[in-house]
Motif scaffolding. Sequence first.
Motif, PDB file in Angstrom:
ATOM      1  N   ASN A  63       1.094 -18.443   3.684  1.00 52.54           N
ATOM      2  CA  ASN A  63      -0.273 -17.977   3.933  1.00 52.54           C
ATOM      3  C   ASN A  63      -0.389 -17.152   5.206  1.00 52.54           C
ATOM      4  O   ASN A  63      -1.308 -16.346   5.334  1.00 52.54           O
ATOM      5  CB  ASN A  63      -1.237 -19.168   3.980  1.00 52.54           C
ATOM      6  N   ILE A  64       0.505 -17.341   6.166  1.00 47.03           N
ATOM      7  CA  ILE A  64       0.496 -16.495   7.360  1.00 47.03           C
ATOM      8  C   ILE A  64       1.747 -15.617   7.411  1.00 47.03           C
ATOM      9  O   ILE A  64       2.144 -15.142   8.465  1.00 47.03           O
ATOM     10  CB  ILE A  64       0.366 -17.327   8.647  1.00 47.03           C
ATOM     11  N   GLY A  65       2.353 -15.384   6.253  1.00 42.69           N
ATOM     12  CA  GLY A  65       3.495 -14.489   6.170  1.00 42.69           C
ATOM     13  C   GLY A  65       4.776 -15.125   6.686  1.00 42.69           C
ATOM     14  O   GLY A  65       4.805 -16.277   7.125  1.00 42.69           O
ATOM     15  N   GLY A 258      -6.925 -21.529   3.583  1.00 39.28           N
ATOM     16  CA  GLY A 258      -7.254 -20.120   3.677  1.00 39.28           C
ATOM     17  C   GLY A 258      -7.057 -19.310   2.429  1.00 39.28           C
ATOM     18  O   GLY A 258      -7.531 -18.167   2.346  1.00 39.28           O
ATOM     19  N   ARG A 259      -6.368 -19.840   1.436  1.00 41.22           N
ATOM     20  CA  ARG A 259      -6.008 -19.057   0.260  1.00 41.22           C
ATOM     21  C   ARG A 259      -7.235 -18.471  -0.444  1.00 41.22           C
ATOM     22  O   ARG A 259      -7.198 -17.336  -0.922  1.00 41.22           O
ATOM     23  CB  ARG A 259      -5.191 -19.940  -0.694  1.00 41.22           C
ATOM     24  N   ALA A 280      -0.549 -29.125   0.636  1.00 42.91           N
ATOM     25  CA  ALA A 280       0.845 -28.821   0.986  1.00 42.91           C
ATOM     26  C   ALA A 280       0.901 -27.325   1.287  1.00 42.91           C
ATOM     27  O   ALA A 280      -0.018 -26.793   1.914  1.00 42.91           O
ATOM     28  CB  ALA A 280       1.800 -29.214  -0.147  1.00 42.91           C
ATOM     29  N   LYS A 281       1.944 -26.655   0.854  1.00 41.98           N
ATOM     30  CA  LYS A 281       2.109 -25.202   0.920  1.00 41.98           C
ATOM     31  C   LYS A 281       1.558 -24.577   2.205  1.00 41.98           C
ATOM     32  O   LYS A 281       2.216 -24.514   3.222  1.00 41.98           O
ATOM     33  CB  LYS A 281       1.506 -24.557  -0.323  1.00 41.98           C
ATOM     34  N   GLY A 282       0.317 -24.082   2.162  1.00 40.66           N
ATOM     35  CA  GLY A 282      -0.240 -23.323   3.276  1.00 40.66           C
ATOM     36  C   GLY A 282      -0.478 -24.109   4.540  1.00 40.66           C
ATOM     37  O   GLY A 282      -0.768 -23.521   5.583  1.00 40.66           O
ATOM     38  N   ARG A 419      -0.135 -13.181 -17.499  1.00 42.09           N
ATOM     39  CA  ARG A 419      -0.925 -12.842 -16.320  1.00 42.09           C
ATOM     40  C   ARG A 419      -0.017 -12.386 -15.175  1.00 42.09           C
ATOM     41  O   ARG A 419       1.139 -12.804 -15.079  1.00 42.09           O
ATOM     42  CB  ARG A 419      -1.723 -14.057 -15.825  1.00 42.09           C
ATOM     43  N   THR A 420      -0.590 -11.574 -14.309  1.00 36.26           N
ATOM     44  CA  THR A 420       0.003 -11.376 -12.998  1.00 36.26           C
ATOM     45  C   THR A 420      -1.013 -11.840 -11.975  1.00 36.26           C
ATOM     46  O   THR A 420      -2.212 -11.538 -12.075  1.00 36.26           O
ATOM     47  CB  THR A 420       0.414  -9.917 -12.750  1.00 36.26           C
ATOM     48  N   HIS A 421      -0.556 -12.637 -11.037  1.00 39.85           N
ATOM     49  CA  HIS A 421      -1.427 -13.144  -9.984  1.00 39.85           C
ATOM     50  C   HIS A 421      -1.218 -12.320  -8.722  1.00 39.85           C
ATOM     51  O   HIS A 421      -0.076 -11.951  -8.401  1.00 39.85           O
ATOM     52  CB  HIS A 421      -1.122 -14.614  -9.699  1.00 39.85           C
ATOM     53  N   VAL A 422      -2.291 -12.054  -8.040  1.00 42.47           N
ATOM     54  CA  VAL A 422      -2.243 -11.289  -6.794  1.00 42.47           C
ATOM     55  C   VAL A 422      -2.518 -12.278  -5.673  1.00 42.47           C
ATOM     56  O   VAL A 422      -3.664 -12.646  -5.419  1.00 42.47           O
ATOM     57  CB  VAL A 422      -3.245 -10.132  -6.815  1.00 42.47           C
ATOM     58  N   VAL A 423      -1.451 -12.729  -5.025  1.00 43.81           N
ATOM     59  CA  VAL A 423      -1.542 -13.816  -4.040  1.00 43.81           C
ATOM     60  C   VAL A 423      -0.690 -13.487  -2.812  1.00 43.81           C
ATOM     61  O   VAL A 423       0.233 -14.230  -2.463  1.00 43.81           O
ATOM     62  CB  VAL A 423      -1.123 -15.162  -4.668  1.00 43.81           C
ATOM     63  N   PRO A 424      -1.003 -12.392  -2.124  1.00 43.67           N
ATOM     64  CA  PRO A 424      -0.220 -12.035  -0.938  1.00 43.67           C
ATOM     65  C   PRO A 424      -0.543 -12.957   0.231  1.00 43.67           C
ATOM     66  O   PRO A 424      -1.482 -13.774   0.149  1.00 43.67           O
ATOM     67  CB  PRO A 424      -0.692 -10.605  -0.649  1.00 43.67           C
ATOM     68  N   PRO A 425       0.193 -12.852   1.339  1.00 40.10           N
ATOM     69  CA  PRO A 425      -0.166 -13.625   2.523  1.00 40.10           C
ATOM     70  C   PRO A 425      -1.620 -13.388   2.916  1.00 40.10           C
ATOM     71  O   PRO A 425      -2.160 -12.278   2.760  1.00 40.10           O
ATOM     72  CB  PRO A 425       0.798 -13.096   3.591  1.00 40.10           C
ATOM     73  N   CYS A 426      -2.255 -14.423   3.435  1.00 37.56           N
ATOM     74  CA  CYS A 426      -3.680 -14.332   3.772  1.00 37.56           C
ATOM     75  C   CYS A 426      -3.950 -13.400   4.946  1.00 37.56           C
ATOM     76  O   CYS A 426      -5.097 -12.999   5.163  1.00 37.56           O
ATOM     77  CB  CYS A 426      -4.230 -15.721   4.078  1.00 37.56           C
ATOM     78  N   ASN A 427      -2.905 -13.068   5.708  1.00 40.17           N
ATOM     79  CA  ASN A 427      -3.079 -12.148   6.833  1.00 40.17           C
ATOM     80  C   ASN A 427      -2.492 -10.772   6.551  1.00 40.17           C
ATOM     81  O   ASN A 427      -2.241  -9.991   7.484  1.00 40.17           O
ATOM     82  CB  ASN A 427      -2.467 -12.736   8.109  1.00 40.17           C
ATOM     83  N   ILE A 428      -2.303 -10.430   5.288  1.00 46.22           N
ATOM     84  CA  ILE A 428      -1.818  -9.106   4.925  1.00 46.22           C
ATOM     85  C   ILE A 428      -2.790  -8.050   5.466  1.00 46.22           C
ATOM     86  O   ILE A 428      -4.008  -8.260   5.508  1.00 46.22           O
ATOM     87  CB  ILE A 428      -1.674  -8.988   3.387  1.00 46.22           C
ATOM     88  N   SER A 429      -2.254  -6.928   5.904  1.00 46.61           N
ATOM     89  CA  SER A 429      -3.122  -5.873   6.425  1.00 46.61           C
ATOM     90  C   SER A 429      -3.786  -5.118   5.274  1.00 46.61           C
ATOM     91  O   SER A 429      -3.322  -5.153   4.127  1.00 46.61           O
ATOM     92  CB  SER A 429      -2.326  -4.897   7.281  1.00 46.61           C
TER      93      SER A 429
END
Length: 452
Positions: A63-65, A258-259, A280-282, A419-429
């Motif tokens: 989530n923060i890269g 944050g997701r 968990a995860k993030g 499906r394709t999910h769009v789930v990049p890091p939450c701090n992506i520019s």
Amino acid sequence: MTPQPDPQLGAAVSAADRAHVFHSWSAQELIAPLAVAGAEGSYFWDYEGNRYLDFTSGLVYTNIGYQHPKVVAAIQEQAATMTTFAPAFALEARSEAARLIAERTPGDLDKIFFTNGGAEAVENATRMARLHTGRPKVLSAYRSYHGGTAAAINLTGDPRRWPSDNGSAGVVRFWAPFLYRSPFHSENEVQECERALQHLEDTLVFEGPGTIAAIILETVPGTAGIMTPPPGYLAGVRELCDRYGIVFVLDEVMAGFGRTGAWFAVDHFDGVVPDLMTFAKGVNSGYVPLGGVAISGAVAETFAKRPYPGGLTYSGHPLACAAAVATINAMAEEGVVEHAARMGADVIGPGLRDLAERHPSVGEVRGLGMFWALELVRDRETREPLVPYNASGEANAPMAAFAAAAKENGLWPFVNMNRTHVVPPCNISEAEAKDGLAALDAALDAADAHVA
């Protein structure tokens, strides 16, 4: 960081992997895992020097890269001070991680039981619910994923459950709301909510409410399709649980931290507080394995003078907890949650809807924050999926072609079924997100080629 090609080392890494690593969820001889040389921020790269924008966040956890300097430094500092210690003791990193998590959980979910990941969190949450109520059954949704351990995989709805489902795990399944593919023939979200709640209550009544310990739901289902529940649904489930004395468990393993553009996805639903919540995860961006259960006062009281019969050797591991402290603090200091909300509302959401306008293979766009899905179809009118449910081999060729096209354009996509999910890091520019959307735009041409 600029990738430095080293094909010879990459070949050695791949050879050792194929000789000795047994990979999860895979037919071992039919896979060729990419050898990854490094990662930073929203990108990773291979030994050939190819760099990919990661629209999967690992498995929806960075989530923060990658390689956030504050978290890396915290792990290094903790390792120099105390690398490990048994879970029966009070440690600064463990206590502080629990405090920071409890500060952000809703209601009185103030006790934190630490695990090594999300599946173990679900495993222990259902055990707590059964012991708290003295009842055997747990209800879960068909469109769901809760983990790979014995109880968690039986609670899971997707096909990964099938080989391990022995039919005696005390699990009863029901249909949760999903308007685009409504099992209730609903025409709008109000109908979907009402009919899904009636279906759930009917299931409770016919199963016998006195036999049901818990209802478990992903607040916003992740791998199963990122379907945000309609307004009123989670509140309705909470009311049913209260009426029948059932423990309400929300699984925030993927949706938390944050997701969705909030600390927890449940924050989007005013007044809804579960009895148990898994995470968990993030929580530490996956830097060191960590998960847990946030426990309400009522459930915690059950074990005030009665031992809880569960535990893990590495529960609240100091390195993992130090990473969680650093991650949560960095997210707060850098406004990562607010950034995810803004990017979802102003960049990702509008960008995906624009793609849907131009690509006939896109049947629906749905999501919030940094948590989105494109439902790919052969026909928008009939909503026939681009590939059949649980397709593999030649039947899955259209999705395989889409994924290959994305990678050719420097984007690593999250693909599941049609499906394709769009789930990049939450701090992506914003610039990186727009680059990813442009790569998706090009890759969707491969899906469009299969539209009827």
